[in-house]
Design a protein around this motif. Structure first.
Motif, PDB file in Angstrom:
ATOM      1  N   VAL A 158      16.722  -2.657 -30.128  1.00 25.61           N
ATOM      2  CA  VAL A 158      16.784  -2.579 -28.668  1.00 25.61           C
ATOM      3  C   VAL A 158      15.487  -1.989 -28.121  1.00 25.61           C
ATOM      4  CG1 VAL A 158      18.000  -1.597 -26.692  1.00 25.61           C
ATOM      5  CG2 VAL A 158      19.300  -2.402 -28.675  1.00 25.61           C
ATOM      6  N   LYS A 159      14.961  -0.988 -28.808  1.00 22.07           N
ATOM      7  CA  LYS A 159      13.699  -0.385 -28.380  1.00 22.07           C
ATOM      8  C   LYS A 159      12.574  -1.403 -28.392  1.00 22.07           C
ATOM      9  CE  LYS A 159      10.710   3.606 -29.250  1.00 22.07           C
ATOM     10  NZ  LYS A 159      10.492   4.811 -30.102  1.00 22.07           N
ATOM     11  N   ALA A 160      12.553  -2.271 -29.412  1.00 23.32           N
ATOM     12  CA  ALA A 160      11.528  -3.317 -29.482  1.00 23.32           C
ATOM     13  C   ALA A 160      11.656  -4.278 -28.313  1.00 23.32           C
ATOM     14  CB  ALA A 160      11.651  -4.075 -30.805  1.00 23.32           C
ATOM     15  N   ALA A 161      12.905  -4.595 -27.951  1.00 25.59           N
ATOM     16  CA  ALA A 161      13.124  -5.492 -26.812  1.00 25.59           C
ATOM     17  C   ALA A 161      12.690  -4.829 -25.507  1.00 25.59           C
ATOM     18  CB  ALA A 161      14.599  -5.893 -26.742  1.00 25.59           C
ATOM     19  N   MET A 162      12.800  -3.512 -25.443  1.00 31.68           N
ATOM     20  CA  MET A 162      12.346  -2.796 -24.250  1.00 31.68           C
ATOM     21  C   MET A 162      10.823  -2.848 -24.128  1.00 31.68           C
ATOM     22  SD  MET A 162      15.051  -1.447 -22.702  1.00 31.68           S
ATOM     23  CE  MET A 162      14.317  -0.162 -21.713  1.00 31.68           C
ATOM     24  N   GLN A 163      10.147  -2.780 -25.256  1.00 23.63           N
ATOM     25  CA  GLN A 163       8.684  -2.735 -25.251  1.00 23.63           C
ATOM     26  C   GLN A 163       8.048  -4.113 -25.131  1.00 23.63           C
ATOM     27  OE1 GLN A 163       8.109  -0.665 -28.951  1.00 23.63           O
ATOM     28  NE2 GLN A 163       8.285   1.362 -28.012  1.00 23.63           N
ATOM     29  N   LEU A 164       8.784  -5.158 -25.529  1.00 24.01           N
ATOM     30  CA  LEU A 164       8.292  -6.542 -25.463  1.00 24.01           C
ATOM     31  C   LEU A 164       6.874  -6.689 -26.032  1.00 24.01           C
ATOM     32  CD1 LEU A 164       9.571  -7.623 -21.923  1.00 24.01           C
ATOM     33  CD2 LEU A 164      10.560  -8.181 -24.141  1.00 24.01           C
ATOM     34  N   PRO A 165       6.704  -6.414 -27.340  1.00 25.49           N
ATOM     35  CA  PRO A 165       5.380  -6.548 -27.950  1.00 25.49           C
ATOM     36  C   PRO A 165       4.882  -7.990 -27.892  1.00 25.49           C
ATOM     37  CG  PRO A 165       7.075  -6.328 -29.627  1.00 25.49           C
ATOM     38  CD  PRO A 165       7.744  -6.041 -28.319  1.00 25.49           C
ATOM     39  N   GLU A 166       3.573  -8.165 -27.780  1.00 27.69           N
ATOM     40  CA  GLU A 166       3.000  -9.504 -27.637  1.00 27.69           C
ATOM     41  C   GLU A 166       3.107 -10.333 -28.908  1.00 27.69           C
ATOM     42  OE1 GLU A 166      -0.914  -9.622 -26.092  1.00 27.69           O
ATOM     43  OE2 GLU A 166      -0.461  -8.437 -24.316  1.00 27.69           O
ATOM     44  N   TYR A 185      17.929  -5.457 -17.726  1.00 29.13           N
ATOM     45  CA  TYR A 185      18.962  -4.790 -16.929  1.00 29.13           C
ATOM     46  C   TYR A 185      18.711  -3.289 -16.894  1.00 29.13           C
ATOM     47  CZ  TYR A 185      23.476  -2.795 -15.649  1.00 29.13           C
ATOM     48  OH  TYR A 185      24.468  -2.049 -15.055  1.00 29.13           O
ATOM     49  N   ALA A 186      18.399  -2.715 -18.063  1.00 24.42           N
ATOM     50  CA  ALA A 186      18.178  -1.267 -18.144  1.00 24.42           C
ATOM     51  C   ALA A 186      16.984  -0.837 -17.306  1.00 24.42           C
ATOM     52  CB  ALA A 186      17.989  -0.857 -19.599  1.00 24.42           C
ATOM     53  N   LEU A 197      16.776   3.594 -22.628  1.00 24.35           N
ATOM     54  CA  LEU A 197      17.160   3.021 -23.919  1.00 24.35           C
ATOM     55  C   LEU A 197      18.673   3.046 -24.095  1.00 24.35           C
ATOM     56  CD1 LEU A 197      16.463   1.768 -26.614  1.00 24.35           C
ATOM     57  CD2 LEU A 197      16.022   4.066 -27.522  1.00 24.35           C
ATOM     58  N   ASP A 198      19.318   4.165 -23.735  1.00 19.64           N
ATOM     59  CA  ASP A 198      20.776   4.253 -23.860  1.00 19.64           C
ATOM     60  C   ASP A 198      21.468   3.212 -22.991  1.00 19.64           C
ATOM     61  OD1 ASP A 198      20.669   6.321 -25.667  1.00 19.64           O
ATOM     62  OD2 ASP A 198      20.960   7.898 -24.183  1.00 19.64           O
ATOM     63  N   THR A 199      20.933   2.990 -21.791  1.00 20.42           N
ATOM     64  CA  THR A 199      21.500   1.984 -20.893  1.00 20.42           C
ATOM     65  C   THR A 199      21.379   0.598 -21.511  1.00 20.42           C
ATOM     66  OG1 THR A 199      20.968   3.285 -18.926  1.00 20.42           O
ATOM     67  CG2 THR A 199      21.335   0.933 -18.602  1.00 20.42           C
ATOM     68  N   ALA A 200      20.236   0.312 -22.122  1.00 17.73           N
ATOM     69  CA  ALA A 200      20.030  -0.993 -22.760  1.00 17.73           C
ATOM     70  C   ALA A 200      20.955  -1.174 -23.954  1.00 17.73           C
ATOM     71  CB  ALA A 200      18.574  -1.133 -23.189  1.00 17.73           C
TER      72      ALA A 200
END
Length: 257
Positions: A158-166, A185-186, A197-200
């Motif tokens: 989930v953290k990786a999805a939050m950061q959206l690495p290239e 959404y988060a 992160l918790d929300t995501a």
């Protein structure tokens, strides 16, 4: 150390212990406790009843996790005899769709034994065709009537999805794409940076629950009829507690007005 300082430290220690005690006994919301008729001083639920009644199965998981979180695990059905008794078949009372994170061993955190849980795990509990087939196998062939989507705090996927690495390596991008809606959404709805992160994590679980509830042709129909329950939960790495998400309990057929 003077008397005033001693009293201050003692008072602080007492408040800390009281807070921890309260937290340890409040892992489920008041609404969930009432709906599932959870007993504050109860730690056990019958295994056979849990297989026959998925609502009772929820109680069995909650009580088992309560034992684990309070360091009272009994490690049931884990002897050589238990292994031999399962040679001819299995009747797990719950299916767990969990994250592959090594810190979230499902049988341990729910204090269950051999043959109790049917488990499929991937990073971020992201599902695809093989996962769907696995879950349906448990439902149709093994007659398992309770499905739990289990996320956890500090989830790396989930953290990786939050950061959206290239340039994510290999097939990691498939995980990011699956979790991306929850991360977006988060970012729009979290109370602050620390809560993002918790929300995501919670939103990802909720979306996965809805996905399974609408999955044709097996799960959608069995959920609509009340034959199978599909709920979501989040595991706290620090406390060891599993919090079942109230939204997914209130929307079960038994509780929908």
């Amino acid at each position: 150390m003077n008397m005033t300082l001693s009293k201050t430290l003692l008072s602080g220690a007492f408040l800390f212990l009281a807070t921890m005690f309260t937290h340890a006994h409040a892992q489920q919301s008041a609404a969930i406790q009432e709906m599932l008729d959870l007993e504050a001083d109860q730690y056990f639920a019958d295994r056979d009843s849990a297989y026959l009644d998925p609502y009772y199965g929820l109680k069995k998981l909650i009580y088992g996790n309560k034992r684990f979180a309070e360091n009272k695990s009994i490690k049931p059905r884990q002897t050589d005899e238990d292994l031999r008794n399962n040679e001819l078949g299995q009747k797990p009372f719950a299916t767990i769709i969990g994250c592959a994170d090594s810190r979230v061993p499902n049988e341990i955190i729910f204090d269950q034994g051999v043959g109790d849980l049917f488990i499929t795990r991937t990073a971020g509990q992201v599902m695809a065709e093989a996962s769907y087939g696995t879950i349906e196998y448990a439902t149709v062939v093994l007659n398992t009537r309770l499905i739990v989507v289990l996320g956890h705090e500090s989830c790396g996927a989930v953290k990786a999805a939050m950061q959206l690495p290239e340039n994510p390596p290999g097939h990691v991008v498939t995980l990011i794409n699956a979790i991306k809606p929850a991360s977006l959404y988060a970012k729009d709805n979290a109370k602050g940076e620390d809560d993002m992160l918790d929300t995501a994590v919670r939103k990802n679980v909720l979306e996965q629950v809805e996905l399974l509830r609408g999955l044709e042709p097996v799960l959608s129909r069995k959920f609509a009829s009340g034959e199978v329950l599909i709920v979501g939960a989040v595991y706290n790495l620090h406390s060891g507690q599993v919090e079942f998400l109230e939204e997914t309990i209130k929307s079960l057929p038994k509780f929908v007005q």
